[in-house]
Scaffold this motif. Structure first.
Motif, short mmCIF file in Angstrom:
data_model
loop_
_atom_site.label_atom_id
_atom_site.label_comp_id
_atom_site.label_asym_id
_atom_site.label_seq_id
_atom_site.Cartn_x
_atom_site.Cartn_y
_atom_site.Cartn_z
N ALA A 154 32.66 26.79 67.73
CA ALA A 154 33.48 25.65 68.13
C ALA A 154 32.83 24.90 69.28
O ALA A 154 32.73 23.67 69.28
CB ALA A 154 34.88 26.12 68.52
N LEU A 155 32.35 25.65 70.30
CA LEU A 155 31.72 25.01 71.45
C LEU A 155 30.42 24.31 71.05
O LEU A 155 30.06 23.27 71.62
CB LEU A 155 31.43 26.04 72.55
CG LEU A 155 32.64 26.72 73.21
CD1 LEU A 155 32.17 27.65 74.33
CD2 LEU A 155 33.61 25.69 73.77
N ALA A 156 29.71 24.89 70.10
CA ALA A 156 28.39 24.35 69.73
C ALA A 156 28.49 23.00 69.03
O ALA A 156 27.47 22.34 68.84
CB ALA A 156 27.66 25.35 68.83
N ARG A 157 29.68 22.57 68.68
CA ARG A 157 29.85 21.23 68.09
C ARG A 157 29.78 20.15 69.16
O ARG A 157 29.62 18.97 68.86
CB ARG A 157 31.20 21.15 67.38
CG ARG A 157 31.31 22.08 66.17
CD ARG A 157 32.76 22.22 65.73
NE ARG A 157 33.32 20.92 65.37
CZ ARG A 157 34.61 20.64 65.41
NH1 ARG A 157 35.49 21.56 65.81
NH2 ARG A 157 35.04 19.44 65.06
N ILE A 158 29.92 20.52 70.43
CA ILE A 158 29.94 19.56 71.52
C ILE A 158 28.51 19.15 71.87
O ILE A 158 27.60 19.98 71.90
CB ILE A 158 30.64 20.16 72.77
CG1 ILE A 158 32.06 20.58 72.41
CG2 ILE A 158 30.64 19.17 73.93
CD1 ILE A 158 32.76 21.35 73.52
N THR A 159 28.32 17.87 72.16
CA THR A 159 27.00 17.36 72.54
C THR A 159 26.47 18.13 73.75
O THR A 159 27.20 18.39 74.71
CB THR A 159 27.10 15.87 72.89
OG1 THR A 159 27.63 15.17 71.77
CG2 THR A 159 25.75 15.30 73.25
N PHE A 160 25.19 18.49 73.71
CA PHE A 160 24.46 19.18 74.78
C PHE A 160 24.83 20.66 74.91
O PHE A 160 24.28 21.35 75.77
CB PHE A 160 24.68 18.52 76.15
CG PHE A 160 24.02 17.18 76.30
CD1 PHE A 160 22.78 16.92 75.76
CD2 PHE A 160 24.65 16.14 76.98
CE1 PHE A 160 22.16 15.69 75.89
CE2 PHE A 160 24.06 14.90 77.12
CZ PHE A 160 22.81 14.67 76.57
N ILE A 161 25.76 21.16 74.10
CA ILE A 161 26.12 22.58 74.21
C ILE A 161 25.66 23.29 72.95
O ILE A 161 26.25 23.14 71.89
CB ILE A 161 27.64 22.77 74.42
CG1 ILE A 161 28.08 22.11 75.71
CG2 ILE A 161 27.99 24.25 74.43
CD1 ILE A 161 29.53 22.35 76.07
N LYS A 162 24.60 24.04 73.08
CA LYS A 162 24.06 24.82 71.98
C LYS A 162 23.58 26.17 72.52
O LYS A 162 23.19 26.29 73.67
CB LYS A 162 22.87 24.09 71.33
CG LYS A 162 23.24 22.77 70.66
CD LYS A 162 24.07 22.97 69.44
CE LYS A 162 24.44 21.65 68.80
NZ LYS A 162 25.43 20.90 69.58
N SER A 163 23.61 27.16 71.68
CA SER A 163 23.02 28.46 71.93
C SER A 163 23.32 29.00 73.32
O SER A 163 24.47 29.29 73.65
CB SER A 163 21.50 28.38 71.69
OG SER A 163 20.93 29.66 71.68
N ARG A 164 22.30 29.12 74.18
CA ARG A 164 22.46 29.76 75.48
C ARG A 164 23.47 29.03 76.35
O ARG A 164 24.28 29.65 77.07
CB ARG A 164 21.10 29.82 76.19
CG ARG A 164 21.14 30.59 77.50
CD ARG A 164 19.75 30.68 78.11
NE ARG A 164 19.79 31.47 79.33
CZ ARG A 164 20.13 30.99 80.51
NH1 ARG A 164 20.49 29.72 80.61
NH2 ARG A 164 20.14 31.76 81.59
N THR A 165 23.44 27.68 76.34
CA THR A 165 24.40 26.92 77.15
C THR A 165 25.82 27.21 76.71
O THR A 165 26.73 27.36 77.54
CB THR A 165 24.11 25.41 77.03
OG1 THR A 165 22.75 25.17 77.34
CG2 THR A 165 25.00 24.61 77.96
N ALA A 166 26.05 27.31 75.40
CA ALA A 166 27.39 27.64 74.89
C ALA A 166 27.83 29.01 75.38
O ALA A 166 29.00 29.21 75.75
CB ALA A 166 27.38 27.59 73.37
#
Length: 934
Positions: free
Chosen positions: A848-860
């Motif tokens: 769910a979080l990874a759908r947000i711009t700039f939030i992928k993988s480690r940042t999520a």
């Protein structure tokens, strides 16, 4: 050469006994001469003139901690020959200047606002804001070709790189989209980087244009144009490429910018569901790639289908390297136009043994070399070819041990001279390793980083900071070279790294980029100078088309007053290089002729999309192919009959009693998933085996199913394979067993054995081993292992791992379609879930979080661990709350000075604002969906 404190330096070099020349250079990088300012001295021959010292106050530059190898001093490049003064005088005159004072006539038809183009006022304004106030005379002549502006005629044209060829296609394509409210257009490009760049350009170009505004400014005498309804006013530009995050459909765009593969798939789908009638224009850039050994045949399939349609689709094909444009025009039934115009003059040189010769003299050079061989067979061409030809300039030998080799010495001297004058240089190298080596040695020959302007040094420091903030870690070579304004650019870097480097180069912070030849066609980065380290790309001699592409990067309007291309030649390559510089472009031929499997794919596609279902209709279609028109396949009938029989035997099509061909469910699934027939058969066998025994207590079997079946040119490192095999858990070992892979084989290969691939069964088994090896890398990415860590683990470049992940995303979408078409809905649902994980590079709890711009993988994961576990929690957060989390998510938490810390926090606050806005949009969509359910 000595560098005194300050910005302006004098360099005195010896040219000949008793003769000295003094040059002034400056280390003010990133500040180009304003356009229109007179040029002091020569523009084309002789050392690049340094920019004038600016009367500005410079602060102390930021500090770079440099502990690299010892500094080098680039060789001086000195004038030679009696014609230099005359050349200088001639080059200072404007091109085409006359002795009289007669003012040129004004051609109002060069203005885009001219009524004959009938462009909306807002579009003309957008062109102006993007730097295009008027067009070139050749562009006007081309657009005035019969029926082009009205969409009644196709067009094939050729113009040099940097000559403005894209603008012609843009105008034609936009007119087709604007004149019919349901119209769609496709722009087809070879590379993902070009697709992304063109999407940004077109979105800026159509910004603010509504269909209602399109009517404004159109003469009343032009009935029927731009009669739009008030709804759907915005022109939607969407990019389609492998690994793209957007799953757009035919209904979701007005202008689709696509790779070859995606364009062909879109057209197939639109023909299947009968929505193809809305397609009004297709633009094919780099049309010469129609005979590319790997992908070019897709352009031929696509264009031939469009020609076969009942309704008119305007086809525009363009290239900088077309030799036999006539055969292409015959194939596409198109008007042709050819121009050699370049807005920025290009000077070309051959560099041999420290001497710089004008390329215009290569024919004389070849004649001299031939005469030498004829007169005296004992005279070596490599030692005596230039005795009658005067060099323009001479590059002095270098006393440094590292620069003894003449070619490398020339590359460094030319690159350093360009950078010191404040201009940009592209150095094309034969390999990725060569790019990095050249970047390192060129950076060592540039002035100390503390002697550049403060704003340039600060920009380079910012670039290093941006690279460090990426989840891939900072490349040690870039860390060493960027402070000196030098970087490298090749497929081993990630997309984000390449974008940051390209942007820094475009802004002037980076002055020299060492790149592989893929940069020549893959992205728009102009340079004052293009330097070819040698005439080979890899082991092979570069071809005339690629040479023209690379040279064409020199000099762009708005960037430089002149372009210069230098080909540095090794002794052993002299004869080949002299011939290459004057070689004719190769004839473009059909890519279908190189592999009968491609004819199979062509036949399967037209049968599945119902374009042809009888032999007569099939041969009518084939008659319209470039393959038939060029006459390059005399055995075409035999290939067709064999291919049809094979398709029937493989179960892809059937032949009924009425001699009608019909697609099977399997054949339609293969076309829908954009697979070649052979690859489709392999996928079908693998899916059938998985349906009987699919391992669901782990993830590896799913990820193996996502791994592309085509050759990735990635050789298995069997020692690494063995280490990974020894660490597999029970579930993963079960997958390996079900796939028919044996630990004893892996152990034997790791000890140096050779994998046999003599039979079809052995080749298929080798493909399974290769897919499993790549699936192990995907597994690590889905377990949130950083990309650079995966790259080190498997001893592969970071960019290669990223490309694998992106390609797998596109392939996964195709496999899901395949399963859906075959009626395997449960398998498709499982694969779809893991496709999202693969795209996010994260476990299921972060999707769910990874759908947000700039939030992928480690940042999520960092957001999740800090309590932000839903889209709503981030949507309702104050952006300032997110800044500490983004600080924590940085892969390299180095201690910064207070001022740098403030700058970083300001950048992260902007990023946090974008994150909250993206989360808000997603949250609102979720709430609307809940309301719809209620």
């Amino acid at each position: 050469m000595s560098f005194q404190k300050g910005l302006l330096h004098e360099t005195t070099v010896s040219t000949r006994p008793g003769q000295q020349v003094t040059y002034h250079t400056t280390t003010v990088a990133g500040h180009k001469r304003p356009h229109g300012e007179p040029v002091d001295g020569p523009a084309r021959i002789g050392p690049i003139q340094a920019e004038p010292q600016r009367p500005a106050q410079f602060e102390r530059p930021p500090r770079f901690d440099h502990h690299g190898p010892p500094r080098l001093q680039a060789s001086a490049i000195v004038p030679d020959g009696p014609s230099l003064a005359a050349s200088r005088a001639a080059s200072s005159l404007p091109q085409g200047s006359a002795s009289g004072s007669q003012r040129p006539l004004i051609d109002h038809a060069l203005q885009l606002s001219h009524p004959r183009y009938a462009l909306p006022e807002q579009l003309v304004q957008n062109f102006r804001e993007l730097g295009i106030a008027e067009i070139y005379p050749w562009q006007k002549q081309c657009l005035m070709g019969p029926g082009l502006l009205k969409g009644e005629k196709n067009l094939v044209y050729s113009a040099p790189t940097g000559g403005g060829k894209s603008l012609v296609a843009d105008i034609i394509m936009l007119k087709r989209v604007l004149e019919d409210r349901n119209a769609k257009a496709l722009l087809v490009l070879p590379y993902i980087a070009l697709v992304q760049e063109k999407v940004r350009w077109l979105r800026n170009l159509v910004q603010g244009i509504s269909r209602e505004q399109a009517e404004d400014g159109i003469p009343a005498s032009t009935p029927g144009l731009w009669r739009r309804r008030a709804d759907k006013n915005n022109i939607r530009v969407v990019g389609f490429f492998g690994g793209g995050k957007i799953r757009a459909t035919w209904a979701d765009f007005d202008i689709g910018v696509c790779t070859f593969e995606k364009a062909n798939t879109l057209i197939n789908g639109a023909m299947m569901d009968a929505s193809i009638s809305t397609l009004k224009a297709v633009v094919m850039d780099e049309l010469h790639m129609v005979d590319d050994d790997h992908r070019g045949y897709l352009m031929e399939l696509m264009a031939t289908k469009l020609i076969s349609l009942e309704h008119k689709v305007q086809i525009v094909g363009m290239s900088a390297t077309l030799s036999n444009i006539g055969i292409l025009a015959k194939w596409l039934n198109a008007h042709t136009y050819i121009t050699t115009y370049r807005p920025i003059p290009l000077d070309e040189f051959l560099v041999y043994e420290g001497n710089v010769y004008p390329a215009s003299g290569t024919k004389a050079l070849l004649k001299t070399a031939t005469q030498l061989n004829k007169d005296d067979k004992d005279i070596s061409l490599a030692t005596q070819p230039f005795q009658h030809i005067q060099p323009e300039r001479v590059i002095d030998p270098n006393p440094s041990k590292e620069l003894q080799e003449p070619v490398l010495n020339a590359v460094v001297a030319l690159a350093v001279e360009t950078a010191l004058a404040g201009h940009g240089a592209l150095v094309f190298c034969s390999s990725r390793h060569g790019c990095e080596a050249d970047a390192r040695i060129i950076s060592r020959a540039l002035p100390d980083v503390h002697k550049v302007a403060h704003d340039v040094a600060a920009a380079r420091l910012d670039l290093l900071g941006d690279l460090r903030s990426l989840p891939t870690d900072l490349d040690p070579t870039l860390e060493q070279t960027i402070p000196f304004g030098v970087a490298f650019h090749h497929a081993g870097l990630t997309t984000e790294e390449r974008d940051l480097i390209a942007d820094a180069y475009d802004r002037g912070a980076i002055k020299v980029i060492a790149a592989t030849c893929s940069l020549a066609a893959g992205i728009n980065l102009p340079a004052r100078r293009v330097i070819l380290h040698n005439a080979r790309m890899g082991r092979d001699l570069v071809g005339p088309s690629m040479l023209r592409q690379m040279r064409g990067r020199a000099g762009r309007k708005g960037k430089d007053e002149v372009g210069e291309a230098y080909l540095c030649c090794r002794k052993n390559d002299l004869q080949d290089v002299v011939g290459l510089m004057d070689a004719e472009l190769p004839k473009v031929t059909s890519g279908l002729a190189t592999d009968k499997q491609r004819i199979q794919r062509a036949l399967l596609e037209i049968i599945c999309i119902r374009l042809a279902n009888s032999k007569d209709a099939i041969y009518e279609y084939l008659a319209s192919t470039l393959l038939n028109i060029s006459g390059s396949c005399p055995d075409l009938t035999e290939h067709v009959e064999t291919s049809l029989s094979s398709l029937v035997e493989m179960g892809f099509i059937t032949l009924d009693r009425n001699e009608t061909y019909n697609p099977t469910q399997l054949g339609s699934a293969i076309v829908t998933s954009a697979l070649d027939p052979e690859d489709g058969a392999f996928v079908y066998r693998e899916i059938q085996r998985a349906l009987k025994a699919f391992v669901l207590d782990g993830e590896l079997h799913v990820l193996y199913t996502f791994t592309p079946v085509h050759d990735f040119s990635i050789a298995i490192n069997w020692q690494i394979f063995r280490r990974q095999m020894e660490s597999l858990d029970e579930s993963e070992l079960r997958v390996m067993t079900l796939l028919g892979l044996k630990p004893s084989v892996v152990n034997r290969m790791a000890q140096g054995a050779v994998f046999r691939e003599a039979t079809a069964e052995e080749k298929e088994l080798a493909r399974i081993y290769n897919r499993f090896y790549l699936a192990l890398q995907l597994r690590d990415l889905c377990h949130e292992m950083p990309l650079h860590t995966v790259a080190r683990k498997y001893e592969m470049p970071r960019g290669t791992i990223q490309t694998l992940a992106q390609t797998c995303q596109g392939f996964a979408a195709g496999v899901i379609k395949f399963c859906e078409q075959m009626g395997h809905g449960a398998m498709a649902a499982i694969l779809d879930h893991f496709s999202d994980r693969l795209r996010a590079g994260a476990r299921a709890d972060l999707l769910a979080l990874a759908r947000i711009t700039f939030i992928k993988s480690r940042t999520a994961r960092v957001f999740y661990d800090n309590g932000f576990r839903s889209v709503a929690s981030i949507a309702n957060a104050d952006p300032r709350e997110l800044v500490p989390i983004l600080m924590q998510a940085r892969p390299n938490k180095i201690r910064l000075k207070s001022k740098d810390e403030e700058n970083l926090e300001a950048k992260l606050l902007v990023k946090a604002t974008v994150i909250t806005e993206s989360a808000n949009r997603l949250w609102q969509m979720e709430m609307l969906q809940e309301l719809d359910v209620e």
